[in-house]
Design a protein around this motif. Structure first.
Motif, PDB file in Angstrom:
ATOM      1  N   GLY A 165      16.000 154.243 -18.915  1.00  0.00           N
ATOM      2  CA  GLY A 165      14.759 154.067 -18.028  1.00  0.00           C
ATOM      3  C   GLY A 165      14.102 155.258 -17.730  1.00  0.00           C
ATOM      4  N   ILE A 166      14.966 156.397 -17.558  1.00  0.00           N
ATOM      5  CA  ILE A 166      14.467 157.632 -17.154  1.00  0.00           C
ATOM      6  C   ILE A 166      14.552 158.793 -18.271  1.00  0.00           C
ATOM      7  N   THR A 167      15.221 158.822 -19.030  1.00  0.00           N
ATOM      8  CA  THR A 167      15.096 159.854 -20.209  1.00  0.00           C
ATOM      9  C   THR A 167      14.925 159.216 -21.677  1.00  0.00           C
ATOM     10  N   SER A 168      15.016 157.865 -21.760  1.00  0.00           N
ATOM     11  CA  SER A 168      14.913 157.127 -23.214  1.00  0.00           C
ATOM     12  C   SER A 168      16.163 157.587 -23.921  1.00  0.00           C
ATOM     13  N   VAL A 169      17.087 158.149 -23.399  1.00  0.00           N
ATOM     14  CA  VAL A 169      18.412 158.258 -24.235  1.00  0.00           C
ATOM     15  C   VAL A 169      19.493 157.288 -23.763  1.00  0.00           C
ATOM     16  N   GLY A 170      20.222 156.826 -24.663  1.00  0.00           N
ATOM     17  CA  GLY A 170      21.179 155.931 -24.179  1.00  0.00           C
ATOM     18  C   GLY A 170      21.221 154.630 -24.709  1.00  0.00           C
ATOM     19  N   SER A 171      20.177 153.782 -25.080  1.00  0.00           N
ATOM     20  CA  SER A 171      20.386 152.596 -25.555  1.00  0.00           C
ATOM     21  C   SER A 171      20.979 152.350 -27.024  1.00  0.00           C
ATOM     22  N   GLY A 172      20.973 153.659 -28.064  1.00  0.00           N
ATOM     23  CA  GLY A 172      21.610 153.566 -29.069  1.00  0.00           C
ATOM     24  C   GLY A 172      22.697 154.516 -29.297  1.00  0.00           C
ATOM     25  N   SER A 173      23.211 155.025 -28.073  1.00  0.00           N
ATOM     26  CA  SER A 173      24.002 156.305 -28.232  1.00  0.00           C
ATOM     27  C   SER A 173      25.098 155.925 -27.149  1.00  0.00           C
ATOM     28  N   LEU A 174      24.871 156.174 -25.910  1.00  0.00           N
ATOM     29  CA  LEU A 174      25.948 155.806 -24.757  1.00  0.00           C
ATOM     30  C   LEU A 174      26.427 154.613 -24.905  1.00  0.00           C
ATOM     31  N   ILE A 175      25.291 153.639 -24.814  1.00  0.00           N
ATOM     32  CA  ILE A 175      26.113 152.292 -24.882  1.00  0.00           C
ATOM     33  C   ILE A 175      26.836 151.915 -26.184  1.00  0.00           C
ATOM     34  N   MET A 176      26.323 152.285 -27.305  1.00  0.00           N
ATOM     35  CA  MET A 176      27.267 152.335 -28.541  1.00  0.00           C
ATOM     36  C   MET A 176      28.605 152.720 -28.304  1.00  0.00           C
ATOM     37  N   VAL A 177      28.574 153.851 -27.659  1.00  0.00           N
ATOM     38  CA  VAL A 177      29.949 154.604 -27.662  1.00  0.00           C
ATOM     39  C   VAL A 177      30.868 153.790 -26.777  1.00  0.00           C
ATOM     40  N   ALA A 178      30.277 153.373 -25.635  1.00  0.00           N
ATOM     41  CA  ALA A 178      30.907 152.496 -24.768  1.00  0.00           C
ATOM     42  C   ALA A 178      31.167 151.297 -25.082  1.00  0.00           C
ATOM     43  N   LEU A 179      30.582 150.577 -26.191  1.00  0.00           N
ATOM     44  CA  LEU A 179      31.227 149.423 -26.707  1.00  0.00           C
ATOM     45  C   LEU A 179      32.290 149.447 -27.829  1.00  0.00           C
ATOM     46  N   LEU A 180      32.228 150.700 -28.375  1.00  0.00           N
ATOM     47  CA  LEU A 180      33.558 151.002 -29.081  1.00  0.00           C
ATOM     48  C   LEU A 180      34.640 151.340 -28.305  1.00  0.00           C
ATOM     49  N   LEU A 181      34.443 151.905 -27.433  1.00  0.00           N
ATOM     50  CA  LEU A 181      35.762 152.067 -26.297  1.00  0.00           C
ATOM     51  C   LEU A 181      36.360 150.711 -25.825  1.00  0.00           C
ATOM     52  N   LEU A 182      35.393 149.866 -25.401  1.00  0.00           N
ATOM     53  CA  LEU A 182      35.748 148.537 -24.704  1.00  0.00           C
ATOM     54  C   LEU A 182      36.044 147.483 -25.716  1.00  0.00           C
ATOM     55  N   TYR A 183      35.475 147.647 -26.917  1.00  0.00           N
ATOM     56  CA  TYR A 183      35.754 146.759 -28.099  1.00  0.00           C
ATOM     57  C   TYR A 183      36.257 147.244 -29.427  1.00  0.00           C
ATOM     58  N   PRO A 184      37.218 148.086 -29.463  1.00  0.00           N
ATOM     59  CA  PRO A 184      37.472 148.938 -30.541  1.00  0.00           C
ATOM     60  C   PRO A 184      37.652 148.392 -31.900  1.00  0.00           C
ATOM     61  N   THR A 185      37.826 146.853 -32.012  1.00  0.00           N
ATOM     62  CA  THR A 185      37.887 146.184 -33.115  1.00  0.00           C
ATOM     63  C   THR A 185      36.819 145.428 -33.584  1.00  0.00           C
ATOM     64  N   LEU A 186      35.723 145.606 -32.781  1.00  0.00           N
ATOM     65  CA  LEU A 186      34.438 145.081 -33.229  1.00  0.00           C
ATOM     66  C   LEU A 186      34.056 145.954 -34.427  1.00  0.00           C
ATOM     67  N   SER A 187      33.928 145.215 -35.636  1.00  0.00           N
ATOM     68  CA  SER A 187      33.528 145.935 -36.992  1.00  0.00           C
ATOM     69  C   SER A 187      32.195 146.660 -36.759  1.00  0.00           C
ATOM     70  N   ALA A 188      32.272 147.559 -37.610  1.00  0.00           N
ATOM     71  CA  ALA A 188      31.022 148.593 -37.623  1.00  0.00           C
ATOM     72  C   ALA A 188      29.732 147.821 -37.812  1.00  0.00           C
ATOM     73  N   VAL A 189      29.693 147.046 -38.775  1.00  0.00           N
ATOM     74  CA  VAL A 189      28.331 146.342 -38.911  1.00  0.00           C
ATOM     75  C   VAL A 189      28.190 145.276 -37.666  1.00  0.00           C
ATOM     76  N   ARG A 190      28.822 144.746 -37.225  1.00  0.00           N
ATOM     77  CA  ARG A 190      28.499 143.674 -35.941  1.00  0.00           C
ATOM     78  C   ARG A 190      28.199 144.803 -34.854  1.00  0.00           C
ATOM     79  N   LEU A 191      28.932 145.890 -34.610  1.00  0.00           N
ATOM     80  CA  LEU A 191      28.827 146.930 -33.698  1.00  0.00           C
ATOM     81  C   LEU A 191      27.299 147.330 -33.609  1.00  0.00           C
ATOM     82  N   VAL A 192      26.714 147.735 -34.800  1.00  0.00           N
ATOM     83  CA  VAL A 192      25.520 148.211 -34.937  1.00  0.00           C
ATOM     84  C   VAL A 192      24.493 146.943 -34.583  1.00  0.00           C
ATOM     85  N   GLY A 193      24.608 145.888 -35.173  1.00  0.00           N
ATOM     86  CA  GLY A 193      23.854 144.526 -35.000  1.00  0.00           C
ATOM     87  C   GLY A 193      23.740 144.565 -33.541  1.00  0.00           C
ATOM     88  N   THR A 194      24.929 144.282 -32.949  1.00  0.00           N
ATOM     89  CA  THR A 194      24.825 143.946 -31.417  1.00  0.00           C
ATOM     90  C   THR A 194      23.931 144.976 -30.546  1.00  0.00           C
TER      91      THR A 194
END
Length: 328
Positions: A165-194
């Motif tokens: 909301g402040i910078t426009s940065v994060g929806s596809g970068s920081l959140i994606m990284v956080a998802l991988l750290l929280l759910y490391p076994t979620l496949s790449a395709v499902r991770l991107v889709g989610t």
């Protein structure tokens, strides 16, 4: 209409097409690449953020539709993220507007963007190392969805939404990284889709608030949409075909240098840091890989193998490898 036929509009169109491909391929890099690019093209930071968010709400919808069609996103996980991210994203524009006059807002946004970009680059590198640890620990990937962690997921959504909301940065970068750290076994395709599915209402919420506060610049917005939508569609279609390793390493370098530039670091120092990252980065990463018992340089990105039983036996003898984002 004549504003849409200028060299500036064409530049925005071409840049947005290229960024759109990266977004569709990786689910990340949209705001982190597009907003700084608009600023470098001479567009006011507040205008760049507002128009990029409006365009991203359209472009990400295209990528999300492609991933939704083939049943890739984890909808429960996306829903949790939306519950926390949508309200905080809506608050972003009002926070920026409360900073002060236009000049104060521009300075604040440049500083915030610089910090956000450097933080994003750092989390990319952290994610690469953590993924490497998972690869060397077992190298298997189950096909069922991971168990959700509601509290941590809501926290990621709230922080990520506010940053978007402040910078426009994060929806596809920081959140994606956080998802991988929280759910490391979620496949790449499902991770991107989610990530793409949850990003649509998140970015739309942030876009609405910025439109209410700042409005839109049609000469910027239309080229962003015309270039970004087909780029995102093309990238999403190619997501299963293209190895993302080189792309993401390149993004780390670009984000780092852009963040330093936004923070006012002298160009000479930025150039030296860029040369060091380009020349020494691969050597350092090769050393890290060797320390984990892997070859220093290996182009095989398919590090995770699907399994269908607790013992890790492959589902079938010819089961193909499932690519996980940046396993090396």
């Amino acid at each position: 209409m004549t504003d849409l036929l200028t060299t500036s509009a064409l530049s925005v169109l071409l840049v947005s097409f290229g960024v759109g491909i990266v977004v569709g391929l990786t689910g990340m890099g949209g705001g982190a690449l597009m907003t700084p690019a608009l600023i470098f093209l001479g567009i006011n930071p507040t205008v760049a953020v507002a128009n990029d968010l409006v365009a991203a709400s359209v472009n990400k919808s295209v990528g999300a539709a492609v991933h939704w069609k083939v049943g890739r996103p984890n909808l429960k996980l996306a829903g949790l993220l939306m519950c926390a991210s949508v309200p905080t994203a809506f608050a972003g524009a009002f926070i920026v507007n409360a900073i002060g006059d236009v000049e104060a807002q521009e300075d604040f946004l440049k500083q915030a963007l610089g910090v956000a970009l450097l933080f994003t680059a750092s989390t990319y590198a952290l994610r690469m190392y953590i993924q490497l640890r998972y690869v060397t620990a077992g190298n298997t990937l189950r096909q069922d969805d991971p168990k959700l962690k509601p509290a941590l997921t809501l926290l990621v959504g709230a922080v990520g939404g506010l940053l978007v909301g402040i910078t426009s940065v994060g929806s596809g970068s920081l959140i994606m990284v956080a998802l991988l750290l929280l759910y490391p076994t979620l496949s790449a395709v499902r991770l991107v889709g989610t990530d793409l599915v949850q990003a649509v209402p998140l970015v739309l919420s942030a876009a609405i608030s910025h439109v209410l506060v700042s409005g839109v610049e049609w000469a910027v917005l239309i080229p962003l949409i015309l270039g970004g939508s087909p780029g995102t569609f093309l990238g999403a279609r190619l997501a299963n075909w293209v190895s993302q390793s080189v792309i993401r390493r390149g993004i780390v370098i670009v984000l780092s240098l852009t963040g330093l530039n936004m923070l006012g670091v002298p160009p000479e120092i930025v150039g030296l840091i860029g040369a060091a990252l380009l020349l020494l980065g691969p050597l350092v990463w090769g050393f890290v890989r060797q320390s984990r018992g892997l070859p220093a340089f290996d182009n095989n990105a398919a590090a995770w193998r699907p399994v269908d039983d607790p013992d890790g036996v492959p589902a079938r003898p010819d089961a193909g490898a499932v690519e996980q984002p940046e396993p090396r």
